[in-house]
Design a protein around this motif. Sequence first.
Motif, PDB file in Angstrom:
ATOM      1  N   ASP A 298      17.585 -15.205  15.452  1.00  0.00           N
ATOM      2  CA  ASP A 298      16.796 -15.496  16.658  1.00  0.00           C
ATOM      3  C   ASP A 298      15.485 -16.167  16.255  1.00  0.00           C
ATOM      4  OD1 ASP A 298      15.135 -13.551  15.646  1.00  0.00           O
ATOM      5  OD2 ASP A 298      15.912 -11.986  16.945  1.00  0.00           O
ATOM      6  N   ASP A 299      14.600 -16.340  17.195  1.00  0.00           N
ATOM      7  CA  ASP A 299      13.401 -17.117  16.903  1.00  0.00           C
ATOM      8  C   ASP A 299      12.309 -16.325  16.178  1.00  0.00           C
ATOM      9  OD1 ASP A 299      12.556 -15.482  18.901  1.00  0.00           O
ATOM     10  OD2 ASP A 299      12.165 -17.063  20.357  1.00  0.00           O
ATOM     11  N   THR A 300      12.633 -15.113  15.748  1.00  0.00           N
ATOM     12  CA  THR A 300      11.632 -14.392  14.964  1.00  0.00           C
ATOM     13  C   THR A 300      11.569 -14.936  13.540  1.00  0.00           C
ATOM     14  OG1 THR A 300      13.200 -12.711  14.207  1.00  0.00           O
ATOM     15  CG2 THR A 300      12.004 -12.252  16.247  1.00  0.00           C
ATOM     16  N   HIS A 301      12.658 -15.555  13.072  1.00  0.00           N
ATOM     17  CA  HIS A 301      12.728 -16.121  11.713  1.00  0.00           C
ATOM     18  C   HIS A 301      12.376 -15.093  10.654  1.00  0.00           C
ATOM     19  CE1 HIS A 301      13.230 -20.106  13.373  1.00  0.00           C
ATOM     20  NE2 HIS A 301      12.167 -19.927  14.109  1.00  0.00           N
ATOM     21  N   LEU A 302      12.692 -13.853  10.922  1.00  0.00           N
ATOM     22  CA  LEU A 302      12.333 -12.823   9.953  1.00  0.00           C
ATOM     23  C   LEU A 302      13.385 -12.734   8.854  1.00  0.00           C
ATOM     24  CD1 LEU A 302      10.938  -9.892  12.109  1.00  0.00           C
ATOM     25  CD2 LEU A 302       9.692 -11.578  10.752  1.00  0.00           C
ATOM     26  N   LEU A 303      12.903 -12.778   7.648  1.00  0.00           N
ATOM     27  CA  LEU A 303      13.749 -12.584   6.472  1.00  0.00           C
ATOM     28  C   LEU A 303      13.469 -11.176   5.957  1.00  0.00           C
ATOM     29  CD1 LEU A 303      15.568 -13.546   4.114  1.00  0.00           C
ATOM     30  CD2 LEU A 303      13.508 -14.496   3.066  1.00  0.00           C
ATOM     31  N   THR A 304      14.494 -10.340   5.985  1.00  0.00           N
ATOM     32  CA  THR A 304      14.345  -8.959   5.547  1.00  0.00           C
ATOM     33  C   THR A 304      15.040  -8.787   4.204  1.00  0.00           C
ATOM     34  OG1 THR A 304      14.339  -8.236   7.840  1.00  0.00           O
ATOM     35  CG2 THR A 304      14.741  -6.551   6.177  1.00  0.00           C
TER      36      THR A 304
ATOM     37  N   GLU B 149      13.011 -22.150   9.355  1.00  0.00           N
ATOM     38  CA  GLU B 149      13.817 -23.355   9.121  1.00  0.00           C
ATOM     39  C   GLU B 149      14.364 -23.426   7.706  1.00  0.00           C
ATOM     40  OE1 GLU B 149      14.545 -25.334  11.587  1.00  0.00           O
ATOM     41  OE2 GLU B 149      13.269 -24.222  12.958  1.00  0.00           O
ATOM     42  N   LEU B 150      14.676 -22.311   7.136  1.00  0.00           N
ATOM     43  CA  LEU B 150      15.172 -22.335   5.768  1.00  0.00           C
ATOM     44  C   LEU B 150      16.542 -21.680   5.694  1.00  0.00           C
ATOM     45  CD1 LEU B 150      12.033 -21.121   3.812  1.00  0.00           C
ATOM     46  CD2 LEU B 150      12.759 -23.461   4.255  1.00  0.00           C
ATOM     47  N   ALA B 151      17.381 -22.214   4.838  1.00  0.00           N
ATOM     48  CA  ALA B 151      18.604 -21.524   4.461  1.00  0.00           C
ATOM     49  C   ALA B 151      18.339 -20.930   3.085  1.00  0.00           C
ATOM     50  CB  ALA B 151      19.769 -22.502   4.423  1.00  0.00           C
ATOM     51  N   VAL B 152      18.423 -19.623   2.995  1.00  0.00           N
ATOM     52  CA  VAL B 152      18.090 -18.957   1.738  1.00  0.00           C
ATOM     53  C   VAL B 152      19.285 -19.005   0.793  1.00  0.00           C
ATOM     54  CG1 VAL B 152      17.513 -16.742   0.713  1.00  0.00           C
ATOM     55  CG2 VAL B 152      16.395 -17.475   2.823  1.00  0.00           C
ATOM     56  N   ASP B 153      19.051 -19.469  -0.399  1.00  0.00           N
ATOM     57  CA  ASP B 153      20.096 -19.570  -1.421  1.00  0.00           C
ATOM     58  C   ASP B 153      20.126 -18.350  -2.317  1.00  0.00           C
ATOM     59  OD1 ASP B 153      21.451 -21.850  -1.031  1.00  0.00           O
ATOM     60  OD2 ASP B 153      20.382 -23.037  -2.533  1.00  0.00           O
TER      61      ASP B 153
ATOM     62  N   PHE C 149       0.819  -1.212   0.000  1.00  0.00           N
ATOM     63  CA  PHE C 149       0.000   0.000   0.000  1.00  0.00           C
ATOM     64  C   PHE C 149       0.852   1.261   0.000  1.00  0.00           C
ATOM     65  CE2 PHE C 149      -3.316  -2.841   1.815  1.00  0.00           C
ATOM     66  CZ  PHE C 149      -4.241  -2.649   0.808  1.00  0.00           C
ATOM     67  N   ILE C 150       2.138   1.086   0.297  1.00  0.00           N
ATOM     68  CA  ILE C 150       3.013   2.252   0.398  1.00  0.00           C
ATOM     69  C   ILE C 150       4.258   2.027  -0.438  1.00  0.00           C
ATOM     70  CG2 ILE C 150       2.255   2.920   2.708  1.00  0.00           C
ATOM     71  CD1 ILE C 150       4.888   1.476   3.680  1.00  0.00           C
ATOM     72  N   GLU C 151       4.970   3.105  -0.704  1.00  0.00           N
ATOM     73  CA  GLU C 151       6.259   2.977  -1.365  1.00  0.00           C
ATOM     74  C   GLU C 151       7.263   2.465  -0.344  1.00  0.00           C
ATOM     75  OE1 GLU C 151       7.247   6.280  -3.927  1.00  0.00           O
ATOM     76  OE2 GLU C 151       9.302   6.222  -3.178  1.00  0.00           O
ATOM     77  N   THR C 152       8.028   1.458  -0.708  1.00  0.00           N
ATOM     78  CA  THR C 152       8.955   0.892   0.263  1.00  0.00           C
ATOM     79  C   THR C 152      10.110   0.183  -0.430  1.00  0.00           C
ATOM     80  OG1 THR C 152       9.186  -0.574   2.169  1.00  0.00           O
ATOM     81  CG2 THR C 152       7.708  -1.306   0.427  1.00  0.00           C
ATOM     82  N   ASN C 153      11.247   0.153   0.230  1.00  0.00           N
ATOM     83  CA  ASN C 153      12.406  -0.608  -0.269  1.00  0.00           C
ATOM     84  C   ASN C 153      12.574  -1.909   0.491  1.00  0.00           C
ATOM     85  OD1 ASN C 153      13.070   2.257  -1.065  1.00  0.00           O
ATOM     86  ND2 ASN C 153      14.758   1.127  -2.030  1.00  0.00           N
ATOM     87  N   ARG C 154      11.676  -2.215   1.399  1.00  0.00           N
ATOM     88  CA  ARG C 154      11.934  -3.346   2.289  1.00  0.00           C
ATOM     89  C   ARG C 154      10.733  -4.284   2.357  1.00  0.00           C
ATOM     90  NH1 ARG C 154      15.236  -2.773   7.766  1.00  0.00           N
ATOM     91  NH2 ARG C 154      16.876  -2.833   6.193  1.00  0.00           N
ATOM     92  N   ILE C 155      11.021  -5.550   2.276  1.00  0.00           N
ATOM     93  CA  ILE C 155      10.013  -6.592   2.431  1.00  0.00           C
ATOM     94  C   ILE C 155      10.464  -7.453   3.598  1.00  0.00           C
ATOM     95  CG2 ILE C 155       8.869  -8.563   1.354  1.00  0.00           C
ATOM     96  CD1 ILE C 155       9.902  -7.333  -1.369  1.00  0.00           C
ATOM     97  N   VAL C 156       9.572  -7.753   4.510  1.00  0.00           N
ATOM     98  CA  VAL C 156       9.898  -8.615   5.640  1.00  0.00           C
ATOM     99  C   VAL C 156       8.913  -9.774   5.652  1.00  0.00           C
ATOM    100  CG1 VAL C 156      10.208  -8.776   8.134  1.00  0.00           C
ATOM    101  CG2 VAL C 156      10.720  -6.631   6.954  1.00  0.00           C
ATOM    102  N   LEU C 157       9.433 -10.968   5.748  1.00  0.00           N
ATOM    103  CA  LEU C 157       8.537 -12.118   5.822  1.00  0.00           C
ATOM    104  C   LEU C 157       9.106 -13.174   6.751  1.00  0.00           C
ATOM    105  CD1 LEU C 157      10.053 -14.296   3.844  1.00  0.00           C
ATOM    106  CD2 LEU C 157       8.944 -12.975   2.073  1.00  0.00           C
TER     107      LEU C 157
END
Length: 156
Positions: free
Chosen positions: A108-114, A81-85, A69-77
């Motif tokens: 940490d246990d937030t598992h946040l991928l930024t 349990e994943l290793a990002v390739d 809904f807004i202009e942004t440079n950042r996505i957080v999801l």
Amino acid sequence: MIFLICLAVLGTVLAVPLTPVVEEPSTRDLGAYVLPTETFPTFYDIRLFFDPSNEASFSGDVSIRIASFIETNRIVLHAMELAVDNIEVYPELDQTTNLYQNHSLATDDTHLLTIDTSEALQPLRPYTLKINFVGQYAANMFGVYVSKYEENNVTQ
Ligand SMILES: *[C@@H]1O[C@H](CO)[C@@H](O)[C@H](O)[C@H]1NC(C)=O
């Protein structure tokens, strides 16, 4: 045997709610200009690859159609349990311009991928987020999911 494993995983993936969940913004890692907002991933396509000779891990990729809904440079999801390739972010109308800049995965246990993009994502325009990952077989391997994300406006 392998086929049965696939079905189990896909069943779990499909069980994940596809609607974004509004959650309390985490103050961790987020700057002073946080504008948490409801966002809407609209399409998921998840593929998982199982190698019978590799009992430790499996690989996969996910494509998510997102808009903000807004202009942004950042996505957080959330990326359990994943290793990002590899990560790529494309405007849906221009699948050749990869806007991915860099990312960090919370330990940490937030598992946040930024994920930061090189250009601001424009409001209400569709983008495709593609992530290649490696997952570990474990009791919680069924945590392979991407269920929601927040965004904060870092362009102000
Ligand atoms: C990307 O790199 C910039 C500059 O080094 C840094 O400030 C930012 O935190 C990085 N983004 C992520 C998601 O790690």
